[in-house]
Design an enzyme around this catalytic site. Structure first.
Site, PDB file in Angstrom:
ATOM      1  N   CYS A 120       0.902  -1.232  -0.088  1.00 54.61           N
ATOM      2  CA  CYS A 120       0.039   0.047  -0.036  1.00 54.61           C
ATOM      3  C   CYS A 120       0.919   1.282   0.089  1.00 54.61           C
ATOM      4  O   CYS A 120       0.556   2.141  -0.840  1.00 54.61           O
ATOM      5  CB  CYS A 120      -0.972  -0.081   0.952  1.00 54.61           C
ATOM      6  SG  CYS A 120      -2.020   1.400   1.128  1.00 54.61           S
ATOM      7  N   CYS A 217      -5.842  -2.726   7.724  1.00 52.61           N
ATOM      8  CA  CYS A 217      -7.213  -2.230   7.236  1.00 52.61           C
ATOM      9  C   CYS A 217      -8.491  -2.783   6.786  1.00 52.61           C
ATOM     10  O   CYS A 217      -9.407  -2.359   7.135  1.00 52.61           O
ATOM     11  CB  CYS A 217      -6.849  -0.791   6.682  1.00 52.61           C
ATOM     12  SG  CYS A 217      -6.542  -1.056   4.975  1.00 52.61           S
TER      13      CYS A 217
END
Length: 380
Positions: A120, A217
């Site tokens: 990410c 997440c």
């Protein structure tokens, strides 16, 4: 004697007033990035807050307190309103799905232990978001990561955070020199997280006591299996649990339920010595188990290396370094032997257990806080 015409550098390293320095702050909605934004706004910088909507925070992947979920976007927006700077929410769901979530599922099914937070940072935050910051004509982009950027003889260097317990260097090893020129990490020098929360209280931020997010997440409660099952339903195909000779010991209900190093929950009893998962074979749908000694690794093949040393990687046949092979472990002494500009073999001076393909191997200077980059562990 002529006066020095060069203005002094501001706290972000630019020779101009803070008001003339635009900085994009990547705001997750947590206390760290909120403090960075508030601190820079108070110092008079031209702050622009940006929050990424990375995944569907509907029923499928919803998780309270997860980075970039709905409540976090609200929290980031409120901080921006309170501190008086503009804030934007960018929809990066498709990018995140393609660049992070799909690879996470595929590599997990391939028997690896993926670290999606690194991808990410590498493929979304420090690539697409960084380009967005440049499009906004920002002088730099700041984040709430606990890592240090220091200027050396040859330019910006990456260094571990002052607080070893908060250091995030394992997740940022793939930051390139070009990205490092543009990035700033205002929290990396702080002694502890308590200091960050004290600053949040000083600025009157509503997130001052907000808990830290502990999980990936998009993975609710750390339950990898349920997320992968939604993305790849075939991952629950049953198969055999076998020993290293191929003898079938038991059945399993999908390799997604196992990780390398696992001991409990194998459903194998009556043996004199405990068995551990030593390999996941997705093609054969097999969970391979063996004695604990098989988990010890001395030689690690590494690829996709991002090298941050001053001298070229191939300028030496051996580099004495320290390495991390898990984010939760301290660096351990090793020898790095380059095979090309992007591949190498790492020899651990003391064998480690649980080294798994898909994890990162991060390189450290054994004599300082400097990070020399790192690469990805593969099966060889």
């Amino acid at each position: 004697m002529p006066l020095d015409q060069n203005p002094p550098l501001n706290s972000l390293g630019f020779a101009k007033a803070p008001a003339d320095t635009r900085v994009v702050v990547a705001m997750s909605g947590g206390v760290d990035s909120s403090v960075v934004a508030a601190m820079l706004a108070e110092e008079g910088y031209d702050v622009v807050g940006v929050t990424l909507q990375l995944y569907d925070h509907g029923a499928a992947l919803a998780k309270k307190g997860a980075c970039c979920a709905g409540i976090d976007i609200h929290d980031a927006r409120r901080v921006a309103e309170d501190m008086g700077f503009p804030h934007y929410v960018l929809d990066y769901e498709n990018v995140f799905q393609d660049a992070v979530i799909d690879e996470f599922a595929d590599s997990y099914l391939g028997g690896a232990t993926p670290v999606p937070c690194i991808r990410c940072n590498e493929r979304v935050k420090f690539k697409d978001l960084l380009e967005t910051a440049k499009d906004l004509e920002a002088d730099c982009m700041a984040t709430g990561h606990y890592i240090q950027r220091k200027m050396g003889a040859d330019g910006a260097e990456l260094h571990s955070a002052a607080d070893a317990s908060r250091d995030q260097s394992y997740f940022l090893f793939s930051t390139t020199p070009e990205q490092l020129d543009y990035l700033r990490f205002p929290l990396g020098h702080l002694p502890s997280k308590d200091d960050t929360r004290a600053l949040a209280a000083k600025y009157g931020l509503s997130v001052a006591m907000k808990p830290d997010s502990q999980d990936i997440c998009f993975v609710p409660n750390g339950d990898y299996a349920s997320v992968i099952l939604k993305l790849r339903p075939e991952a629950a195909d049953p198969g055999n649990i076998v020993d290293t000779e191929g003898t079938v010991l038991a059945r399993h209900e999908g390799i997604i339920n196992y990780t390398v190093g696992q001991r409990r929950g194998l459903g194998i009893g009556g043996l004199a010595d405990p068995l551990y998962v030593v390999k996941l074979d997705a093609d054969r749908k097999e969970v391979v188990v063996g004695p604990k000694s098989m988990l010890a690794t001395r030689t690690i093949p590494v690829r996709e290396i991002n090298w941050l040393g001053a001298a070229p990687l191939m300028s030496r046949t051996e580099w004495p370094i320290a390495v991390k092979v898990r984010s939760t472990r301290p660096p351990t002494d090793a020898i790095l032997r380059p095979l090309s500009d992007t591949t190498a073999e790492v020899e651990l001076l003391t064998p480690e257990q649980g080294v798994s393909p898909g994890q990162a191997c991060v390189f450290y200077d054994p004599d300082s806080s400097r990070i020399f980059g790192g690469g990805w562990i593969h099966a060889g």
